[in-house]
Design a protein around this motif. Sequence first.
Motif, PDB file in Angstrom:
ATOM      1  N   ASN A  29      -2.045  21.201   3.462  1.00  0.00           N
ATOM      2  CA  ASN A  29      -2.009  22.646   2.964  1.00  0.00           C
ATOM      3  C   ASN A  29      -1.841  22.953   1.617  1.00  0.00           C
ATOM      4  N   ALA A  30      -0.706  21.981   1.297  1.00  0.00           N
ATOM      5  CA  ALA A  30       0.283  22.801  -0.361  1.00  0.00           C
ATOM      6  C   ALA A  30      -0.579  22.281  -1.014  1.00  0.00           C
ATOM      7  N   VAL A  31      -0.585  23.213  -1.914  1.00  0.00           N
ATOM      8  CA  VAL A  31      -1.362  22.742  -3.700  1.00  0.00           C
ATOM      9  C   VAL A  31      -0.363  22.341  -4.707  1.00  0.00           C
ATOM     10  N   VAL A  32      -0.929  22.131  -5.044  1.00  0.00           N
ATOM     11  CA  VAL A  32      -0.314  20.607  -5.824  1.00  0.00           C
ATOM     12  C   VAL A  32      -0.847  20.565  -7.472  1.00  0.00           C
ATOM     13  N   VAL A  33      -0.150  21.403  -8.159  1.00  0.00           N
ATOM     14  CA  VAL A  33      -0.883  20.775  -9.890  1.00  0.00           C
ATOM     15  C   VAL A  33      -0.465  19.276 -10.650  1.00  0.00           C
ATOM     16  N   VAL A  49     -10.506  20.144 -11.853  1.00  0.00           N
ATOM     17  CA  VAL A  49      -9.996  19.236 -13.474  1.00  0.00           C
ATOM     18  C   VAL A  49     -10.555  19.842 -13.875  1.00  0.00           C
ATOM     19  N   ILE A  50      -9.579  20.555 -15.308  1.00  0.00           N
ATOM     20  CA  ILE A  50      -9.271  21.388 -15.590  1.00  0.00           C
ATOM     21  C   ILE A  50      -9.039  21.266 -17.301  1.00  0.00           C
ATOM     22  N   ALA A  51      -9.559  21.535 -17.897  1.00  0.00           N
ATOM     23  CA  ALA A  51      -9.262  21.728 -19.537  1.00  0.00           C
ATOM     24  C   ALA A  51      -8.436  22.749 -20.314  1.00  0.00           C
ATOM     25  N   PRO A  52      -7.603  22.224 -21.095  1.00  0.00           N
ATOM     26  CA  PRO A  52      -6.739  23.234 -21.535  1.00  0.00           C
ATOM     27  C   PRO A  52      -7.809  23.769 -22.515  1.00  0.00           C
ATOM     28  N   VAL A  53      -9.015  24.965 -22.191  1.00  0.00           N
ATOM     29  CA  VAL A  53      -9.397  25.198 -23.469  1.00  0.00           C
ATOM     30  C   VAL A  53      -9.860  26.485 -22.733  1.00  0.00           C
ATOM     31  N   ALA A  54      -9.008  27.771 -23.815  1.00  0.00           N
ATOM     32  CA  ALA A  54      -9.133  28.901 -23.261  1.00  0.00           C
ATOM     33  C   ALA A  54      -9.625  30.143 -24.472  1.00  0.00           C
ATOM     34  N   THR A  55     -10.172  30.836 -23.245  1.00  0.00           N
ATOM     35  CA  THR A  55     -10.962  32.384 -23.786  1.00  0.00           C
ATOM     36  C   THR A  55      -9.653  33.366 -24.817  1.00  0.00           C
ATOM     37  N   PHE A  60      -4.690   6.491 -10.707  1.00  0.00           N
ATOM     38  CA  PHE A  60      -5.067   7.534 -10.527  1.00  0.00           C
ATOM     39  C   PHE A  60      -5.475   8.522  -9.491  1.00  0.00           C
ATOM     40  N   ALA A  61      -7.376   8.830  -9.891  1.00  0.00           N
ATOM     41  CA  ALA A  61      -7.775   9.046  -9.391  1.00  0.00           C
ATOM     42  C   ALA A  61      -7.884   8.711  -7.408  1.00  0.00           C
ATOM     43  N   ARG A  62      -8.001   7.537  -7.381  1.00  0.00           N
ATOM     44  CA  ARG A  62      -7.370   7.327  -6.378  1.00  0.00           C
ATOM     45  C   ARG A  62      -6.365   8.160  -5.171  1.00  0.00           C
ATOM     46  N   ASP A  63      -5.160   8.007  -6.023  1.00  0.00           N
ATOM     47  CA  ASP A  63      -4.187   8.889  -5.845  1.00  0.00           C
ATOM     48  C   ASP A  63      -4.226  10.858  -5.282  1.00  0.00           C
ATOM     49  N   ILE A  64      -5.290  11.482  -6.566  1.00  0.00           N
ATOM     50  CA  ILE A  64      -5.812  12.414  -5.591  1.00  0.00           C
ATOM     51  C   ILE A  64      -6.671  12.198  -4.836  1.00  0.00           C
ATOM     52  N   VAL A  65      -7.403  11.214  -4.935  1.00  0.00           N
ATOM     53  CA  VAL A  65      -8.502  11.615  -3.970  1.00  0.00           C
ATOM     54  C   VAL A  65      -7.576  11.686  -2.529  1.00  0.00           C
ATOM     55  N   LEU A  66      -6.531  10.588  -1.964  1.00  0.00           N
ATOM     56  CA  LEU A  66      -6.200  10.065  -1.478  1.00  0.00           C
ATOM     57  C   LEU A  66      -5.142  11.539  -0.852  1.00  0.00           C
ATOM     58  N   MET A  67      -4.659  12.532  -1.829  1.00  0.00           N
ATOM     59  CA  MET A  67      -3.792  13.631  -1.582  1.00  0.00           C
ATOM     60  C   MET A  67      -4.767  14.350  -0.705  1.00  0.00           C
ATOM     61  N   LYS A  68      -6.328  14.726  -1.381  1.00  0.00           N
ATOM     62  CA  LYS A  68      -6.953  15.785  -0.323  1.00  0.00           C
ATOM     63  C   LYS A  68      -7.145  15.050   0.311  1.00  0.00           C
ATOM     64  N   GLN A  69      -7.345  14.148   1.101  1.00  0.00           N
ATOM     65  CA  GLN A  69      -7.995  13.346   2.348  1.00  0.00           C
ATOM     66  C   GLN A  69      -6.648  13.999   3.812  1.00  0.00           C
ATOM     67  N   VAL A  70      -5.422  13.682   2.867  1.00  0.00           N
ATOM     68  CA  VAL A  70      -4.409  13.884   4.134  1.00  0.00           C
ATOM     69  C   VAL A  70      -3.838  15.269   3.766  1.00  0.00           C
ATOM     70  N   GLY A  71      -5.129  16.370   3.222  1.00  0.00           N
ATOM     71  CA  GLY A  71      -4.511  17.917   3.374  1.00  0.00           C
ATOM     72  C   GLY A  71      -4.039  18.645   2.692  1.00  0.00           C
ATOM     73  N   MET A  72      -3.407  17.864   1.058  1.00  0.00           N
ATOM     74  CA  MET A  72      -2.696  18.645   0.089  1.00  0.00           C
ATOM     75  C   MET A  72      -3.780  19.529  -1.001  1.00  0.00           C
ATOM     76  N   ASN A  73      -4.130  20.286  -1.362  1.00  0.00           N
ATOM     77  CA  ASN A  73      -4.827  20.738  -2.846  1.00  0.00           C
ATOM     78  C   ASN A  73      -4.507  20.547  -3.934  1.00  0.00           C
ATOM     79  N   PRO A  74      -4.813  19.124  -4.110  1.00  0.00           N
ATOM     80  CA  PRO A  74      -4.214  19.229  -5.513  1.00  0.00           C
ATOM     81  C   PRO A  74      -5.444  19.452  -6.605  1.00  0.00           C
ATOM     82  N   ILE A  75      -4.876  19.981  -7.483  1.00  0.00           N
ATOM     83  CA  ILE A  75      -5.720  20.141  -9.065  1.00  0.00           C
ATOM     84  C   ILE A  75      -4.866  20.163 -10.044  1.00  0.00           C
ATOM     85  N   VAL A  76      -5.329  18.997 -10.758  1.00  0.00           N
ATOM     86  CA  VAL A  76      -5.844  18.563 -12.069  1.00  0.00           C
ATOM     87  C   VAL A  76      -6.467  18.839 -13.205  1.00  0.00           C
TER      88      VAL A  76
END
Length: 295
Positions: free
Chosen positions: A24-28, A165-171, A45-61
């Motif tokens: 349940n950890a939040v990992v950016v 998945v977050i693009a670094p464009v802001a208001t 990279f995508a497989r790694d992120i999916v695995l992180m989610k699958q084992v109960g983490m909360n990855p944010i890219v």
Amino acid sequence: MNRDWIATARTLSEALPYLQRYSNAVVVVKFGGNAMGDDEAMAEFARDIVLMKQVGMNPIVCHGGGPMINDLLGRLGIESQFVRGKRVTTKEIVEVVEMVLSGLVNKRIVQAINDAGGRAVGISGKDDDMMVCEADDPELGFVGRPVEMNVQIIRDLYGAGMIPVIAPVATGMADNETFNVNGDTAAGAIAGALKADRLLLLTDVAGVKDASGKVVTQLHPDQVREMIADGQIAGGMIPKTETALKALDDGVRAVVILDGRVPNACLLELFTEHGAGSLIRSTEPRIPPRAGDEL
């Protein structure tokens, strides 16, 4: 019995304490560098992120995209001006930045994660006013510094089983104002606002190096400041370590600067004793380390 299978089973067994620790950890994860331009590296990279989610983490890219921006500016014949080595982001250029980051790059990463079996949703700092900026330096135009973060949309997404998945464009503070934000800066601001367990900054170098050129695997913020002051940390590593220090001040538990060129770098860092870069933290671990555990 195939030895590779036995080794795989042993690896999974040895990963158990780390899987438990990060449940349940939040990992950016800041994704950028050479891996973004390579289809095979992107898929890994995508497989790694999916695995992180699958084992109960909360990855944010959170991602960058500088080379792709440069490529499109060149193809459009838009010339850039530079002040002290930094590009001036005019209104014309920020439109191209938004097209590339929120469009091409963001959706490519989303597609790669979905292809790997995940459920990714692409957004930018503009969505739900997640990231509001002001000009970091008036001479540089629309280059933003986050001044207000509204991250409930991210919690809503990962709480619903999605991978943001977050693009670094802001208001901006004014209507219809758009800012380009450095990818590391954006990832640090997001991690800080979420009080993330980990911020992983993927780079094209092995980590923070000392005077002898050896990677320092663990650092306290005071050590980082000393290494910046005496020149051991220099060049492009300075803004990365400064991002790390600010994230720690904002409540992130630990920041890792790691080599994104290493296969499965995120998994190596999170799920093995070895790790894959330089870990910076100012507090003791929430869960006491086991014998031989370097985290």
